[in-house]
Design an enzyme around this catalytic site. Structure first.
Site, PDB file in Angstrom:
ATOM      1  N   GLY A  39       0.838  -1.185   0.000  1.00 11.64           N
ATOM      2  CA  GLY A  39       0.000   0.000   0.000  1.00 11.64           C
ATOM      3  C   GLY A  39       0.877   1.239   0.000  1.00 11.64           C
ATOM      4  O   GLY A  39       2.045   1.191   0.401  1.00 11.64           O
ATOM      5  N   CYS A  82       6.222   0.340   7.910  1.00 10.85           N
ATOM      6  CA  CYS A  82       5.764   1.444   7.065  1.00 10.85           C
ATOM      7  C   CYS A  82       6.897   1.881   6.156  1.00 10.85           C
ATOM      8  O   CYS A  82       8.049   1.983   6.600  1.00 10.85           O
ATOM      9  CB  CYS A  82       5.309   2.617   7.940  1.00 10.85           C
ATOM     10  N   LEU A  83       6.575   2.134   4.905  1.00 12.44           N
ATOM     11  CA  LEU A  83       7.595   2.557   3.952  1.00 12.44           C
ATOM     12  C   LEU A  83       8.208   3.898   4.329  1.00 12.44           C
ATOM     13  O   LEU A  83       9.310   4.218   3.895  1.00 12.44           O
ATOM     14  CB  LEU A  83       6.989   2.629   2.545  1.00 12.44           C
ATOM     15  N   HIS A 117      -2.911   7.035   7.198  1.00 11.02           N
ATOM     16  CA  HIS A 117      -1.916   7.966   6.647  1.00 11.02           C
ATOM     17  C   HIS A 117      -2.576   9.274   6.209  1.00 11.02           C
ATOM     18  O   HIS A 117      -2.004  10.360   6.379  1.00 11.02           O
ATOM     19  CB  HIS A 117      -1.232   7.354   5.423  1.00 11.02           C
ATOM     20  N   GLN A 156       2.877  10.029   1.236  1.00  8.89           N
ATOM     21  CA  GLN A 156       4.181   9.373   1.301  1.00  8.89           C
ATOM     22  C   GLN A 156       5.061   9.684   0.101  1.00  8.89           C
ATOM     23  O   GLN A 156       6.254   9.366   0.119  1.00  8.89           O
ATOM     24  CB  GLN A 156       4.001   7.869   1.444  1.00  8.89           C
ATOM     25  N   HIS A 182      -4.265   0.977   7.677  1.00  8.15           N
ATOM     26  CA  HIS A 182      -2.941   1.611   7.656  1.00  8.15           C
ATOM     27  C   HIS A 182      -2.909   2.764   6.648  1.00  8.15           C
ATOM     28  O   HIS A 182      -2.455   3.875   6.969  1.00  8.15           O
ATOM     29  CB  HIS A 182      -1.897   0.543   7.304  1.00  8.15           C
ATOM     30  N   GLU A 183      -3.380   2.511   5.421  1.00 13.58           N
ATOM     31  CA  GLU A 183      -3.296   3.533   4.387  1.00 13.58           C
ATOM     32  C   GLU A 183      -4.261   4.689   4.645  1.00 13.58           C
ATOM     33  O   GLU A 183      -3.918   5.854   4.436  1.00 13.58           O
ATOM     34  CB  GLU A 183      -3.558   2.917   3.009  1.00 13.58           C
TER      35      GLU A 183
END
Length: 230
Positions: free
Chosen positions: A64, A122-123, A168, A69, A164-165
């Site tokens: 995702g 997380c990226l 964000h 991000q 999660h997304e």
């Protein structure tokens, strides 16, 4: 941000190198609520951004990615998960393949109160993971990239990715929700806590599990491992 400025920001990204550079924790764009999408980019530019985000998600690799991000403060995210994991992990996490989706102005609400605890990464916080308790089933509402309505329930690992997304886009990182005593390097998760559930880590590190235990893995891409959603 004015529409013209958003267009310029996105055009600059799309004209730059690929994959798109990821924004890391500490950048204000990750901590501010994203702006609802209301056609600011136009159909063609939105489609190009979604393709670039998908490419960037794959390269990370992740399951995702939210627009903030990559520095774009709009309520847009992409998700996709081939769920190429061993059967014990699949069963423990409720992890099933998810096709590529673009989420525009997504929101979710829990379906029931059952929660599950998993290692999550997380990226935008590379190299680290922690256990997060999340709702096991959620209802997602929003739009796709063509403006079609989304109203769907997700369970297990897909529900975790959706939460999660979408978080964000509210300026929330998984770190805000994590059991702080579980905070571990990605290497430790891979070598010490690679079991299908985080029960061993909870006993050894001294943190509670928020509901029925779920898989330990390492998101942020590492598709084989965890919920590295974006």
């Amino acid at each position: 941000m004015p529409t013209q400025a958003l267009e310029g920001l996105v055009d600059g990204l799309l004209d730059g190198p690929r994959p798109l550079p990821l924004v890391l924790a500490g950048a204000p764009v990750l901590r501010q609520p994203a702006v609802p999408y209301d056609g600011q980019l136009g159909d063609e530019r939105l489609a190009r951004l979604a393709r670039a985000m998908r490419e960037t998600m794959h390269a990370a690799p992740g399951v995702g990615l939210a627009a903030p991000q990559v520095g774009v403060p709009l309520r847009i995210a992409v998700i996709e998960d081939p769920a190429e994991v061993p059967e014990p992990v699949r069963a423990a996490r409720g992890r099933v393949p998810q096709p590529f989706r673009v989420l525009v102005n997504p929101s979710y609400e829990p379906v029931g109160g059952r929660r599950a605890a998993f290692f999550e990464g997380c990226l935008s916080v590379p190299g680290w993971q922690a256990v997060v308790g999340r709702y096991e089933r959620v209802r997602l509402r929003g739009l796709d990239e063509r403006g079609r309505e989304l109203d769907e329930e997700f369970a297990g690992w897909p529900a975790r990715i959706v939460q999660h997304e979408t978080d964000h886009l509210a300026g929330t990182l998984y770190l805000d929700l994590a059991e702080t005593r579980s905070f571990s390097s990605a290497q430790d998760v891979a070598t010490r806590w690679a079991q299908p559930t985080p029960e061993d880590a909870a006993r050894a590190l001294g943190f509670p599990l928020a509901g029925p235990a779920a898989a330990a893995a390492g998101p942020d891409g590492q598709r084989e491992g965890a919920s590295d959603s974006g």
